[in-house]
Scaffold this active site. Structure first.
Site, short mmCIF file in Angstrom:
data_model
loop_
_atom_site.label_atom_id
_atom_site.label_comp_id
_atom_site.label_asym_id
_atom_site.label_seq_id
_atom_site.Cartn_x
_atom_site.Cartn_y
_atom_site.Cartn_z
N HIS A 84 0.82 -1.18 0.43
CA HIS A 84 0.45 -0.31 0.41
C HIS A 84 1.04 1.05 -0.43
O HIS A 84 1.83 1.96 0.77
CB HIS A 84 -0.98 0.04 1.02
CG HIS A 84 -1.80 0.82 0.60
ND1 HIS A 84 -1.87 2.33 1.69
CD2 HIS A 84 -3.08 0.14 0.86
CE1 HIS A 84 -3.18 2.54 1.09
NE2 HIS A 84 -4.24 1.69 0.86
N ASP B 51 -7.88 -5.25 -0.54
CA ASP B 51 -8.49 -5.83 -1.75
C ASP B 51 -7.73 -7.57 -0.88
O ASP B 51 -8.09 -8.17 -2.58
CB ASP B 51 -7.64 -5.53 -2.49
CG ASP B 51 -8.04 -4.23 -3.34
OD1 ASP B 51 -7.59 -3.37 -3.94
OD2 ASP B 51 -9.53 -3.93 -3.48
C1 SDX Z 1 -6.01 0.06 -3.31
O1 SDX Z 1 -3.88 4.18 -2.09
C2 SDX Z 1 -5.07 3.84 -1.41
O2 SDX Z 1 -5.85 4.26 -0.78
C3 SDX Z 1 -5.80 3.05 -2.41
C4 SDX Z 1 -6.48 1.74 -1.85
C5 SDX Z 1 -8.24 2.48 -1.83
O3 SDX Z 1 -8.82 2.39 -0.77
O4 SDX Z 1 -8.47 3.90 -2.58
O5 SDX Z 1 -5.91 1.46 -0.72
C6 SDX Z 1 -7.35 0.40 -2.85
O6 SDX Z 1 -5.65 0.41 -4.40
C7 SDX Z 1 -5.66 -0.55 -2.53
C8 SDX Z 1 -3.79 -1.39 -3.24
C9 SDX Z 1 -4.33 -2.89 -4.00
N1 SDX Z 1 -3.54 -3.08 -5.19
C10 SDX Z 1 -2.64 -3.96 -4.86
O7 SDX Z 1 -2.94 -4.95 -4.67
C11 SDX Z 1 -1.49 -4.41 -5.63
C12 SDX Z 1 -0.15 -5.03 -5.93
N2 SDX Z 1 0.15 -4.32 -5.20
C13 SDX Z 1 1.67 -3.14 -5.28
O8 SDX Z 1 1.22 -3.17 -6.50
C14 SDX Z 1 1.77 -2.21 -4.86
O9 SDX Z 1 2.20 -2.70 -3.62
C15 SDX Z 1 1.14 -0.70 -4.87
C16 SDX Z 1 0.74 0.06 -5.63
C17 SDX Z 1 -0.23 -0.80 -3.91
C18 SDX Z 1 1.77 0.22 -3.96
O10 SDX Z 1 2.28 1.06 -4.37
P1 SDX Z 1 3.99 1.94 -4.15
O11 SDX Z 1 4.10 1.99 -2.64
O12 SDX Z 1 4.43 2.71 -5.09
O13 SDX Z 1 4.80 0.58 -3.63
P2 SDX Z 1 6.58 0.09 -4.93
O14 SDX Z 1 5.62 0.45 -6.01
O15 SDX Z 1 7.11 1.65 -4.11
O16 SDX Z 1 7.32 -1.07 -4.06
C19 SDX Z 1 8.56 -1.31 -2.71
C20 SDX Z 1 8.56 -2.23 -2.99
C21 SDX Z 1 9.44 -2.03 -4.76
O17 SDX Z 1 10.47 -3.08 -4.64
P3 SDX Z 1 11.94 -2.85 -4.90
O18 SDX Z 1 12.08 -2.18 -6.16
O19 SDX Z 1 11.85 -2.02 -3.46
O20 SDX Z 1 13.28 -3.72 -4.64
O21 SDX Z 1 8.03 -3.28 -2.94
C22 SDX Z 1 7.29 -3.92 -3.71
C23 SDX Z 1 7.93 -3.14 -4.98
O22 SDX Z 1 8.88 -4.15 -5.90
N3 SDX Z 1 6.33 -4.85 -4.04
C24 SDX Z 1 5.60 -6.06 -4.15
C25 SDX Z 1 4.49 -5.31 -4.05
N4 SDX Z 1 3.76 -4.30 -3.88
C26 SDX Z 1 5.29 -3.83 -4.10
N5 SDX Z 1 6.08 -6.94 -4.26
C27 SDX Z 1 5.56 -8.09 -4.39
N6 SDX Z 1 4.31 -7.99 -4.51
C28 SDX Z 1 3.39 -7.03 -3.83
N7 SDX Z 1 2.16 -6.06 -3.81
#
Ligand code: SDX
Length: 392
Positions: A271, A328
């Site tokens: 998140h 989710d």
């Molecule tokens: C919602 O904003 C809100 O409030 C949204 C929401 C709402 O109520 O409106 O809460 C609803 O959208 C919840 C999120 C639903 N999405 C997912 O579940 C999709 C999977 N999650 C990721 O795509 C991700 O965690 C996000 C998009 C939710 C958040 O992305 P961030 O904070 O930008 O995280 P990031 O991309 O900067 O990642 C940081 C690190 C990275 O690794 P490094 O580059 O540091 O090595 O964490 C890793 C990412 O690769 N990472 C994950 C991951 N999420 C982040 N690795 C594996 N699986 C994951 N789910």
């Protein structure tokens, strides 16, 4: 407000904003709507009460909520010509794409733009949006099934009507299970608002140009559709089904999610704000157990989800990145138990988020926020001399 809020002078057009609607604390896992904890609201209120709270700022009295529910009923008829629009879509069209189009099309039949400073006009627009959006959201499912489109039943409650609109058939009476209504109330409350997330910020920035409420909501539907945002609830179920097909090998998928060369991410994990735990996920996880037990549903995907959560939370990669289940991760398990098809999961999110979008749009317009204009840091070429084609 806890202390003076200081925003950089540039905030006026940087996309950040002041709001009185929702408070989040990502470190402590706190979520409050208008000062009420999400735990209290999810356990003690119903969705229409929370919608009223978000939009008008106070929990309604009995008289106020009865009036609100009756006033919504005045606007649940959707212009019959809207059926020509939905008839133009193939049955295979994703419901979110149909919903975004139909929401935008509502402007064509309700062209009068809302003056948010006129309380009566704004209240009417709120009731109209709450009423019509619920109906057209269910039409996307009815269309995909080849069923006749249903009308709102004014003898039923708002959330009850969701099930009626989705599943009632002209062939006979449709019995709505109160357990299902109670579960939907809780789920819609948990999705109702979440501060300046992607889709809500979209609704605010589109509305900041003084585009209408329906047009702004339609843009929020499109933003929510993405798998990184609301589309994640559908992607979680597809991921759990894939793991189930692979003999429940959760460790393999956790490994895959860590592989930088693999675009796969653990859907429903991580998140932008919660770096500890998502309080909604905690509530939904318990509700999943309660609802499936109450309905006598034994879904192997729930056990797989719990194993996946356990393995991931013990894994250094996820711990180092503060990755926890979000709203989710478990919601789709409950939707599935309620008989909601996977393609409709993000539409469920949109129905829940609607009052939040309305509340945020209303606040932005009443506060006369300037047109949204996010800033940028330019990292492109410095000034260059133009060369004619033969000299390039
Ligand atoms: C919602 O904003 C809100 O409030 C949204 C929401 C709402 O109520 O409106 O809460 C609803 O959208 C919840 C999120 C639903 N999405 C997912 O579940 C999709 C999977 N999650 C990721 O795509 C991700 O965690 C996000 C998009 C939710 C958040 O992305 P961030 O904070 O930008 O995280 P990031 O991309 O900067 O990642 C940081 C690190 C990275 O690794 P490094 O580059 O540091 O090595 O964490 C890793 C990412 O690769 N990472 C994950 C991951 N999420 C982040 N690795 C594996 N699986 C994951 N789910």
């Amino acid at each position: 407000l806890t202390g003076a809020i200081t925003l950089d002078p540039g905030y006026k057009n940087s996309g950040s904003c002041k709001s009185e609607i929702t408070f989040l604390d990502g470190e402590e896992g706190i979520l409050r709507y208008r000062g009420y904890s999400i735990e209290d609201l999810a356990a003690k209120a119903n969705f229409l009460e929370v919608s009223y709270l978000l939009i008008f700022g106070e929990l309604p009295t009995k008289t106020q909520i009865e009036k609100f529910e009756n006033d919504i009923r005045k606007y649940t008829l959707v212009n019959e010509e809207m059926k020509n629009i939905i008839d133009g879509f193939p049955k295979t069209a994703h419901p979110m794409g149909v919903l975004a189009s139909l929401t935008s099309a509502l402007t064509a039949f309700n062209p009068k733009s809302v003056n948010p400073h006129n309380e009566k006009e704004m209240y009417e627009a709120v009731c109209k949006t709450m009423g019509k959006f619920l109906v057209i959201a269910t039409w996307t499912f009815r269309k995909s099934m080849g069923y006749p489109l249903n009308y709102y039943d004014n003898t039923k409650g708002y959330v009850e009507n969701f099930m009626h609109l989705m599943y009632a058939l002209p062939t006979g009476p449709y019995k709505i299970d109160p357990i299902v209504v109670q579960a939907l109330d809780k789920l819609f409350i948990l999705h109702a608002d979440h501060e300046q997330n992607c889709s809500t910020s979209t609704v605010r920035i589109v509305g900041s140009s003084h585009a209408g409420l329906f047009a702004s909501i339609a843009s929020g539907v499109s933003a929510l559709w993405g798998p990184l945002h609301g589309g994640a609830n559908q992607a979680v179920l597809e991921m759990l089904e894939e793991i189930h097909k692979n003999g429940g090998d959760v460790a393999k998928f956790v490994l895959k999610a860590k592989d930088k060369d693999d675009p796969f991410r653990l859907m429903g994990f991580g998140h932008r704000v919660y770096k500890n735990f998502d309080p909604r996920a905690t509530i939904i996880k318990k509700a999943a157990d309660d609802v499936l037990t109450a309905l006598g549903v034994d879904d192997p995907l729930l056990d797989i989800a719990k194993q996946l959560e356990k393995v991931a939370l013990e894994d250094e990669y996820f711990k180092a990145r503060n990755l926890y289940p979000n709203v989710d991760f478990y919601s789709g398990i409950i939707y599935r138990a309620l008989g909601i098809p996977t393609e409709m999961f993000t539409v469920m999110f949109a129905i829940g988020r609607l009052p939040g979008w309305i509340a945020q749009w209303k606040e932005m317009r009443i506060n006369k926020e300037p047109i949204g204009r996010p800033r940028q840091v330019y990292v492109g070429h410095p000034l260059r001399e133009f060369k004619s084609m033969d000299k390039r």
